[in-house]
Design a protein around this motif. Structure first.
Motif, mmCIF file in Angstrom:
data_model
loop_
_atom_site.group_PDB
_atom_site.id
_atom_site.type_symbol
_atom_site.label_atom_id
_atom_site.label_comp_id
_atom_site.label_asym_id
_atom_site.label_seq_id
_atom_site.Cartn_x
_atom_site.Cartn_y
_atom_site.Cartn_z
ATOM 1 N N MET A 132 47.660 -75.990 29.344
ATOM 2 C CA MET A 132 46.237 -75.570 29.233
ATOM 3 C C MET A 132 45.137 -76.409 29.813
ATOM 4 N N ARG A 133 45.422 -77.587 30.080
ATOM 5 C CA ARG A 133 44.684 -78.574 30.786
ATOM 6 C C ARG A 133 44.460 -78.132 32.120
ATOM 7 N N ALA A 134 45.787 -78.021 32.679
ATOM 8 C CA ALA A 134 45.913 -77.433 33.888
ATOM 9 C C ALA A 134 45.164 -76.084 34.286
ATOM 10 N N TYR A 135 45.495 -74.975 33.513
ATOM 11 C CA TYR A 135 44.731 -74.079 33.520
ATOM 12 C C TYR A 135 43.154 -74.277 33.425
ATOM 13 N N PHE A 136 42.509 -74.861 32.886
ATOM 14 C CA PHE A 136 41.169 -75.015 32.780
ATOM 15 C C PHE A 136 40.601 -75.773 34.144
ATOM 16 N N HIS A 137 41.385 -76.817 34.494
ATOM 17 C CA HIS A 137 40.865 -77.238 35.816
ATOM 18 C C HIS A 137 41.141 -76.442 36.902
ATOM 19 N N GLN A 138 42.272 -75.847 37.235
ATOM 20 C CA GLN A 138 42.596 -75.166 38.173
ATOM 21 C C GLN A 138 42.114 -73.939 38.255
ATOM 22 N N VAL A 139 42.005 -72.887 37.110
ATOM 23 C CA VAL A 139 41.500 -71.476 37.212
ATOM 24 C C VAL A 139 40.081 -71.606 36.653
ATOM 25 N N LEU A 140 39.666 -72.008 35.707
ATOM 26 C CA LEU A 140 38.275 -71.801 35.130
ATOM 27 C C LEU A 140 37.253 -72.887 35.698
ATOM 28 N N ALA A 141 37.593 -74.002 35.743
ATOM 29 C CA ALA A 141 36.545 -74.986 36.257
ATOM 30 C C ALA A 141 35.592 -74.717 37.232
ATOM 31 N N PRO A 142 36.002 -74.267 38.290
ATOM 32 C CA PRO A 142 35.156 -73.748 39.545
ATOM 33 C C PRO A 142 34.055 -72.859 39.039
ATOM 34 N N ASP A 143 34.360 -72.181 38.131
ATOM 35 C CA ASP A 143 33.251 -70.966 37.714
ATOM 36 C C ASP A 143 32.876 -70.983 36.332
ATOM 37 N N TRP A 144 33.022 -72.438 35.770
ATOM 38 C CA TRP A 144 32.558 -72.666 34.217
ATOM 39 C C TRP A 144 30.999 -72.435 34.256
ATOM 40 N N ALA A 145 30.328 -73.006 35.082
ATOM 41 C CA ALA A 145 28.963 -73.113 34.953
ATOM 42 C C ALA A 145 28.510 -71.477 34.987
ATOM 43 N N ALA A 146 29.147 -70.526 35.911
ATOM 44 C CA ALA A 146 28.844 -69.192 35.958
ATOM 45 C C ALA A 146 29.126 -68.565 34.757
ATOM 46 N N LEU A 147 30.229 -68.929 33.856
ATOM 47 C CA LEU A 147 30.625 -68.562 32.853
ATOM 48 C C LEU A 147 29.720 -68.802 31.749
ATOM 49 N N THR A 148 29.135 -69.910 31.832
ATOM 50 C CA THR A 148 28.094 -70.107 30.840
ATOM 51 C C THR A 148 26.940 -69.503 30.728
ATOM 52 N N ARG A 149 26.470 -69.464 32.098
ATOM 53 C CA ARG A 149 25.074 -68.615 32.374
ATOM 54 C C ARG A 149 25.354 -67.278 31.813
ATOM 55 N N THR A 150 26.649 -66.646 32.259
ATOM 56 C CA THR A 150 26.701 -65.249 31.790
ATOM 57 C C THR A 150 26.693 -65.052 30.207
ATOM 58 N N HIS A 151 27.258 -66.156 29.620
ATOM 59 C CA HIS A 151 27.352 -66.175 28.211
ATOM 60 C C HIS A 151 25.967 -66.118 27.536
#
Length: 319
Positions: A132-151
């Motif tokens: 799960m840690r690897a998934y966050f950093h490798q898949v979601l982290a580059p777009d986490w700010a965009a996800l947050t803005r969309t939320h």
């Protein structure tokens, strides 16, 4: 269909989650991106999943592709960072792990790893947390700010609708699988049943990873949580530039740089919140970026404010 009976006290406690939960989002995304329509809609994220390969395999093997997952892998607490959420998951009592995994595996083919997971094996739980840690950093982290803005955008629009039309208008505009028939909120979710919320209230969470229909999480003594699908905004999901930057700096550090290259006031703690990491990790990443001449920092009252330098903005694609 799940029928949630809302008393007056529950209606007074209808709220949206104030932030995305990194660990819970990993669980939702790991299921969603295994479905072809979602992978086609978010091709960059899907490619990251494929390129991460073996690091994510335990997560995909242990968590069913669809249907209910064990409740403890979508924790209430630990929303401040991915590490906080994983610590909550790792601290789940063995009896809860056994009960919830066994229920989630009711229609899942058995394997040695799944049997050990259903028996609350500590080693398998550690393997899951690592994936799960690897998934966050490798898949979601580059777009986490965009996800947050969309939320925040979706929540802001819903809040405006609530102010103009009340609870009835709010519920009517969430999703076709959610219907308000006072005093019951009907949700097309599993498992079917009739639940009284008992005055604890209701949390609403919009997510592009929710799935084809809403999800409901009910825990004793807590508000009910309804996760409902929203369409990803056009153009969202990262791009070649984001992945090139991640290849140079690492996914989390590139996400930090991309965030401070954007508008607004960026403190160490706000950067941590947008990147889904701890404040100490945020400080470490910002120090490295500052030493490389990509970020400048200054004291402002009791906080340190950061912004990308011209070189940093160019690297992040801001110029």
């Amino acid at each position: 269909m799940l029928r949630l009976r809302l008393e007056y006290a529950d209606l007074a406690r209808v709220r949206f989650t104030d932030r995305l939960h990194p660990a819970s989002t990993v669980l939702l995304a790991s299921q969603a991106l295994r479905r072809p329509p979602v992978a086609a809609a978010l091709p960059v994220l899907a490619r990251r999943v494929t390129s991460s390969g073996a690091a994510l395999r335990p997560l995909h093997h242990l968590i069913p592709e669809q249907g209910p997952a064990p409740d403890f892998v979508t924790p209430w607490d630990g929303a401040a960072s991915i590490e906080d959420g994983l610590a909550v998951i790792r601290s789940t009592p063995a009896r809860e792990v056994r009960a919830q995994v066994s229920a989630a595996y009711a229609h899942t083919p058995a394997s040695a790893a799944r049997r050990r997971f259903a028996d609350a094996d500590a080693g398998v739980l550690d393997t899951l947390v690592t994936a799960m840690r690897a998934y966050f950093h490798q898949v979601l982290a580059p777009d986490w700010a965009a996800l947050t803005r969309t939320h925040r955008q979706v929540v802001g629009e819903a809040a405006a609708r609530y102010a103009a039309t009340g609870a009835e208008g709010l519920f009517a505009g969430l999703h076709p699988g959610i219907r308000w028939c006072s005093p019951v909120l009907e949700v097309d979710a599993w498992p079917a049943g009739d639940v009284r919320l008992g005055g604890h209230g209701l949390f609403l969470l919009p997510s592009p990873f929710a799935g084809p229909r809403p999800r409901v999480l009910i825990r004793e003594g807590r508000p009910a949580l309804v996760v409902y699908p929203v369409e990803p905004p056009a153009g969202w999901g990262g791009g070649a530039a984001a992945d090139r930057l991640a290849g140079l700096l690492g996914r989390t550090r590139s996400a930090v740089l991309a965030h401070v290259a954007g508008p607004g006031r960026h403190t160490t703690s706000s950067v941590a919140g947008h990147a889904g990491i701890s404040v100490s990790s945020s400080s470490e990443h910002l120090s490295v970026l500052r030493a490389a001449g990509l970020v400048s920092s200054r004291r402002d009252g009791g906080a340190t404010v950061h912004r990308a330098t011209p070189l940093g903005r160019t690297l992040a694609g801001g110029e």
